[in-house]
Write an enzyme that holds these catalytic residues in place. Sequence first.
Site, PDB file in Angstrom:
ATOM      1  N   GLY A  15       0.815  -1.210   0.000  1.00 51.45           N
ATOM      2  CA  GLY A  15       0.000   0.000   0.000  1.00 51.45           C
ATOM      3  C   GLY A  15       0.843   1.251   0.000  1.00 51.45           C
ATOM      4  N   SER A  20       8.835   1.110   2.100  1.00 53.45           N
ATOM      5  CA  SER A  20       9.239   0.169   1.053  1.00 53.45           C
ATOM      6  C   SER A  20       8.284   0.199  -0.136  1.00 53.45           C
ATOM      7  CB  SER A  20       9.389  -1.240   1.609  1.00 53.45           C
ATOM      8  OG  SER A  20       8.183  -1.690   2.166  1.00 53.45           O
ATOM      9  N   CYS A  21       6.995   0.369   0.115  1.00 54.07           N
ATOM     10  CA  CYS A  21       6.037   0.445  -0.999  1.00 54.07           C
ATOM     11  C   CYS A  21       6.248   1.723  -1.802  1.00 54.07           C
ATOM     12  CB  CYS A  21       4.602   0.365  -0.486  1.00 54.07           C
ATOM     13  SG  CYS A  21       4.194  -1.257   0.185  1.00 54.07           S
ATOM     14  N   THR A  22       6.536   2.805  -1.102  1.00 57.17           N
ATOM     15  CA  THR A  22       6.815   4.069  -1.788  1.00 57.17           C
ATOM     16  C   THR A  22       8.053   3.912  -2.666  1.00 57.17           C
ATOM     17  OG1 THR A  22       5.779   5.355  -0.033  1.00 57.17           O
ATOM     18  CG2 THR A  22       7.347   6.519  -1.456  1.00 57.17           C
ATOM     19  N   VAL A  25       7.072   1.777  -5.847  1.00 50.16           N
ATOM     20  CA  VAL A  25       6.269   2.502  -6.832  1.00 50.16           C
ATOM     21  C   VAL A  25       7.118   3.578  -7.505  1.00 50.16           C
ATOM     22  CG1 VAL A  25       4.258   3.989  -7.187  1.00 50.16           C
ATOM     23  CG2 VAL A  25       4.080   1.998  -5.680  1.00 50.16           C
TER      24      VAL A  25
END
Length: 123
Positions: A15, A20-22, A25
């Site tokens: 999300g 880590s997701c940032t 993406v």
Amino acid sequence: LEQFSKPAVVFFYGGQGSPSCTKEVQAFRDAYPEFKAKGAEVLGISRDTAEFSSSWKAENDVPFPLLSDVDGSVRESYGIKKDLFGILDGRETYVIGKDGKIVMKFNSQFEPEKHVEKALAAL
């Protein structure tokens, strides 16, 4: 994916907002011209709501679709399991050929940028 007549890179991430997701993406965003040069489309899928994904996408200047899978049904259809003793949603990337067949599958919870490297190499 049936609407594409070109390879697709589909990455599942936990999300928006987590570090880590940032990173993941943004790594796909930064490499997007390379994916386009290879004739591929990129799609990101998370459990975030469509509204949240839309605003986060705009804030981070993401040029490809970020899709919402709030109930996890798409994630389940790909057979993605939870990681870290069932605490985190699995982080997986697929490269799907023009023929609709999976060319590459990569799973790494702790190396988010490596998903981009593996996907580009598979195209």
